[in-house]
Design a protein around this motif. Structure first.
Motif, PDB file in Angstrom:
ATOM      1  N   THR A   1       0.830  -1.207   0.000  1.00 43.43           N
ATOM      2  CA  THR A   1       0.000   0.000   0.000  1.00 43.43           C
ATOM      3  C   THR A   1       0.861   1.251   0.000  1.00 43.43           C
ATOM      4  N   ARG A   2       1.982   1.216   0.704  1.00 44.89           N
ATOM      5  CA  ARG A   2       2.878   2.373   0.675  1.00 44.89           C
ATOM      6  C   ARG A   2       3.434   2.587  -0.737  1.00 44.89           C
ATOM      7  N   LEU A   3       3.804   1.511  -1.402  1.00 45.44           N
ATOM      8  CA  LEU A   3       4.298   1.626  -2.769  1.00 45.44           C
ATOM      9  C   LEU A   3       3.218   2.180  -3.688  1.00 45.44           C
ATOM     10  N   TRP A   4       1.991   1.679  -3.524  1.00 48.94           N
ATOM     11  CA  TRP A   4       0.862   2.197  -4.322  1.00 48.94           C
ATOM     12  C   TRP A   4       0.648   3.677  -4.056  1.00 48.94           C
ATOM     13  N   ALA A   5       0.719   4.076  -2.783  1.00 56.76           N
ATOM     14  CA  ALA A   5       0.491   5.482  -2.440  1.00 56.76           C
ATOM     15  C   ALA A   5       1.541   6.387  -3.064  1.00 56.76           C
ATOM     16  N   LEU A   6       2.785   5.917  -3.127  1.00 54.30           N
ATOM     17  CA  LEU A   6       3.850   6.733  -3.709  1.00 54.30           C
ATOM     18  C   LEU A   6       3.598   7.038  -5.176  1.00 54.30           C
ATOM     19  N   HIS A   7       2.861   6.164  -5.855  1.00 52.03           N
ATOM     20  CA  HIS A   7       2.532   6.395  -7.260  1.00 52.03           C
ATOM     21  C   HIS A   7       1.203   7.116  -7.438  1.00 52.03           C
ATOM     22  N   HIS A   8       0.537   7.440  -6.326  1.00 53.79           N
ATOM     23  CA  HIS A   8      -0.763   8.121  -6.402  1.00 53.79           C
ATOM     24  C   HIS A   8      -0.834   9.264  -5.385  1.00 53.79           C
ATOM     25  N   LEU A   9       0.263   9.990  -5.244  1.00 54.01           N
ATOM     26  CA  LEU A   9       0.293  11.052  -4.258  1.00 54.01           C
ATOM     27  C   LEU A   9      -0.679  12.178  -4.578  1.00 54.01           C
ATOM     28  N   ASP A  10      -1.074  12.294  -5.852  1.00 54.17           N
ATOM     29  CA  ASP A  10      -2.019  13.347  -6.227  1.00 54.17           C
ATOM     30  C   ASP A  10      -3.469  12.927  -6.005  1.00 54.17           C
ATOM     31  N   ALA A  11      -3.686  11.705  -5.493  1.00 48.08           N
ATOM     32  CA  ALA A  11      -5.048  11.213  -5.232  1.00 48.08           C
ATOM     33  C   ALA A  11      -5.424  11.498  -3.776  1.00 48.08           C
ATOM     34  N   ASP A  12      -6.681  11.185  -3.435  1.00 49.05           N
ATOM     35  CA  ASP A  12      -7.166  11.372  -2.073  1.00 49.05           C
ATOM     36  C   ASP A  12      -6.729  10.178  -1.229  1.00 49.05           C
ATOM     37  N   LEU A  13      -5.655  10.338  -0.497  1.00 47.81           N
ATOM     38  CA  LEU A  13      -5.092   9.230   0.272  1.00 47.81           C
ATOM     39  C   LEU A  13      -5.489   9.346   1.743  1.00 47.81           C
ATOM     40  N   ASP A  14      -6.797   9.332   1.984  1.00 54.05           N
ATOM     41  CA  ASP A  14      -7.227   9.373   3.375  1.00 54.05           C
ATOM     42  C   ASP A  14      -7.068   7.988   3.997  1.00 54.05           C
ATOM     43  N   LEU A  15      -7.274   7.904   5.291  1.00 53.48           N
ATOM     44  CA  LEU A  15      -7.037   6.669   6.013  1.00 53.48           C
ATOM     45  C   LEU A  15      -7.927   5.541   5.513  1.00 53.48           C
ATOM     46  N   ASN A  16      -9.164   5.853   5.197  1.00 52.42           N
ATOM     47  CA  ASN A  16     -10.090   4.818   4.723  1.00 52.42           C
ATOM     48  C   ASN A  16      -9.625   4.211   3.405  1.00 52.42           C
ATOM     49  N   SER A  17      -9.161   5.059   2.467  1.00 56.28           N
ATOM     50  CA  SER A  17      -8.735   4.540   1.165  1.00 56.28           C
ATOM     51  C   SER A  17      -7.448   3.721   1.295  1.00 56.28           C
ATOM     52  N   LEU A  18      -6.544   4.122   2.178  1.00 57.57           N
ATOM     53  CA  LEU A  18      -5.320   3.354   2.395  1.00 57.57           C
ATOM     54  C   LEU A  18      -5.636   1.993   3.012  1.00 57.57           C
ATOM     55  N   ALA A  19      -6.498   1.990   4.014  1.00 58.60           N
ATOM     56  CA  ALA A  19      -6.870   0.732   4.660  1.00 58.60           C
ATOM     57  C   ALA A  19      -7.597  -0.189   3.690  1.00 58.60           C
ATOM     58  N   ALA A  20      -8.451   0.397   2.847  1.00 60.98           N
ATOM     59  CA  ALA A  20      -9.188  -0.408   1.870  1.00 60.98           C
ATOM     60  C   ALA A  20      -8.227  -1.042   0.870  1.00 60.98           C
ATOM     61  N   HIS A  21      -7.225  -0.296   0.419  1.00 59.35           N
ATOM     62  CA  HIS A  21      -6.255  -0.860  -0.514  1.00 59.35           C
ATOM     63  C   HIS A  21      -5.516  -2.032   0.117  1.00 59.35           C
ATOM     64  N   ALA A  22      -5.212  -1.925   1.430  1.00 55.41           N
ATOM     65  CA  ALA A  22      -4.491  -2.989   2.133  1.00 55.41           C
ATOM     66  C   ALA A  22      -5.413  -4.126   2.566  1.00 55.41           C
ATOM     67  N   CYS A  23      -6.723  -3.966   2.313  1.00 59.06           N
ATOM     68  CA  CYS A  23      -7.715  -4.978   2.726  1.00 59.06           C
ATOM     69  C   CYS A  23      -7.662  -5.211   4.233  1.00 59.06           C
ATOM     70  N   MET A  24      -7.588  -4.142   4.972  1.00 58.81           N
ATOM     71  CA  MET A  24      -7.570  -4.201   6.432  1.00 58.81           C
ATOM     72  C   MET A  24      -8.600  -3.240   6.987  1.00 58.81           C
ATOM     73  N   SER A  25      -8.984  -3.449   8.233  1.00 56.83           N
ATOM     74  CA  SER A  25      -9.780  -2.450   8.931  1.00 56.83           C
ATOM     75  C   SER A  25      -8.894  -1.238   9.203  1.00 56.83           C
ATOM     76  N   VAL A  26      -9.518  -0.094   9.413  1.00 56.60           N
ATOM     77  CA  VAL A  26      -8.756   1.120   9.691  1.00 56.60           C
ATOM     78  C   VAL A  26      -7.890   0.935  10.931  1.00 56.60           C
ATOM     79  N   ARG A  27      -8.446   0.309  11.948  1.00 54.53           N
ATOM     80  CA  ARG A  27      -7.705   0.127  13.193  1.00 54.53           C
ATOM     81  C   ARG A  27      -6.480  -0.763  12.992  1.00 54.53           C
ATOM     82  N   THR A  28      -6.675  -1.897  12.307  1.00 51.08           N
ATOM     83  CA  THR A  28      -5.556  -2.811  12.066  1.00 51.08           C
ATOM     84  C   THR A  28      -4.514  -2.173  11.182  1.00 51.08           C
TER      85      THR A  28
END
Length: 321
Positions: A221-248
């Motif tokens: 997910t960190r690698l994906w985020a580095l290629h999409h820094l101009d996108a909306d990288l809120d906590l929910n979207s990052l957790a969803a990409h990693a297939c995890m709950s926000v807390r985990t």
């Protein structure tokens, strides 16, 4: 040809051998585009007799403490000297040598070299770091220092401190980057076969419970985020990409990087903006958009907060370098 910046590396016995060699290898490899050296790195001692290292050898420095009075930068590598390390005091000869450093010189420590600077009073009231495993001892000896053992290195005006061992490499590369720009630092990093910049702080290396088996890390997910820094990288979207709950996701992310997701994303966006300001002629509005800052006003705010200068001032400094 300009005169190289003179660096004095003060070996305090018993010196940590790995730390001692870092400035010579990293700063010593730095050169401009024409191949001319940018630093003149010399090792000195309190005398010119043999100095014991912690790693099984004795070195004979070419210079004595008189070198400190001429140096543009003084670096104190890690050491196991008992006074500063266990009692909070300096031997008289070491204290006298440190007093000869010019007021305008830059003073740097690597790992437990911070104990020497603290014992000399150089770190009083300043932010600093050292190896995480010695943080409690450091605080008990030097309560007037604002220690943060979660960072790889810290700059407080002309005083720089690095965390343990390999963090000295990170700091030396950042010295090159600050003095001469990213291109010069990147050349040295390639020569030393190390990354020009490491993510996170040393908190990612502190002993902690092993993650549960079968839980995938956040690196993809960190690698994906580095290629999409101009996108909306809120906590929910990052957790969803990693297939995890926000807390985990938040817990795993901080365990792996030493940072909260939002702080990490901001760090990467500032870094991307700095790269674009150095390497392109894009306007500030376009740099802000590509780095995910949204507006030029947001970019200016974060550049001043994180780097201390405006985008245009940063571009002027580092494009010239």
């Amino acid at each position: 040809m300009t005169t190289p910046h003179l660096v004095a590396v003060l070996a305090v016995e018993p010196v940590v051998g790995f730390d001692l060699t870092i400035p010579s290898m990293v700063l010593g490899s730095a050169a401009n585009a024409a191949g001319e050296p940018l630093y003149d790195v010399r090792i000195c001692g309190l005398g010119t007799t043999g100095i014991e290292a912690t790693t099984g050898f004795t070195l004979i420095p070419h210079h004595g403490p008189e070198l400190l009075a001429r140096a543009d930068t003084v670096i104190v590598p890690g050491t196991r000297i008992p006074g500063p390390r266990t009692q909070g005091v300096l031997p008289a000869d070491l204290a006298a040598a440190l007093r000869t450093i010019r007021p305008q010189a830059r003073i740097v420590s690597i790992c437990t070299g911070a104990f020497v600077l603290a014992a000399a009073g150089i770190l009083d009231g300043r932010r600093a770091t050292t190896h995480w495993s010695f943080a409690d001892m450091f605080r008990s000896l030097y309560p007037r220092v604002r220690l943060d053992e979660n960072l790889l290195f810290v700059q407080d005006e002309n005083v720089w401190t690095a965390a343990g061992l390999a963090a000295g490499i990170d700091l030396c590369l950042h010295l090159i980057r600050t003095d001469h720009g990213s291109a010069a630092a990147n050349r040295s990093a390639r020569y030393c076969v190390v990354p020009p910049w490491r993510e996170g702080g040393q908190s990612q290396f502190i002993d902690r419970q092993v993650p549960e088996p079968g839980v995938e890390g956040t690196a993809p997910t960190r690698l994906w985020a580095l290629h999409h820094l101009d996108a909306d990288l809120d906590l929910n979207s990052l957790a969803a990409h990693a297939c995890m709950s926000v807390r985990t996701f938040t817990r795993r992310f901080k365990a792996e990087t030493g940072m909260a997701p939002g702080a990490w994303v901001l760090q990467q966006r500032v870094r991307q903006a700095r790269h674009l300001l150095e390497a392109t002629d894009l306007g500030v509005d376009e740099v802000a958009r590509k780095a995910g800052m949204g507006t030029a006003a947001s970019l200016r705010h974060h550049m001043r907060s994180e780097v201390g200068v405006s985008p245009l001032a940063y571009r002027k400094t580092f494009r010239r370098a």
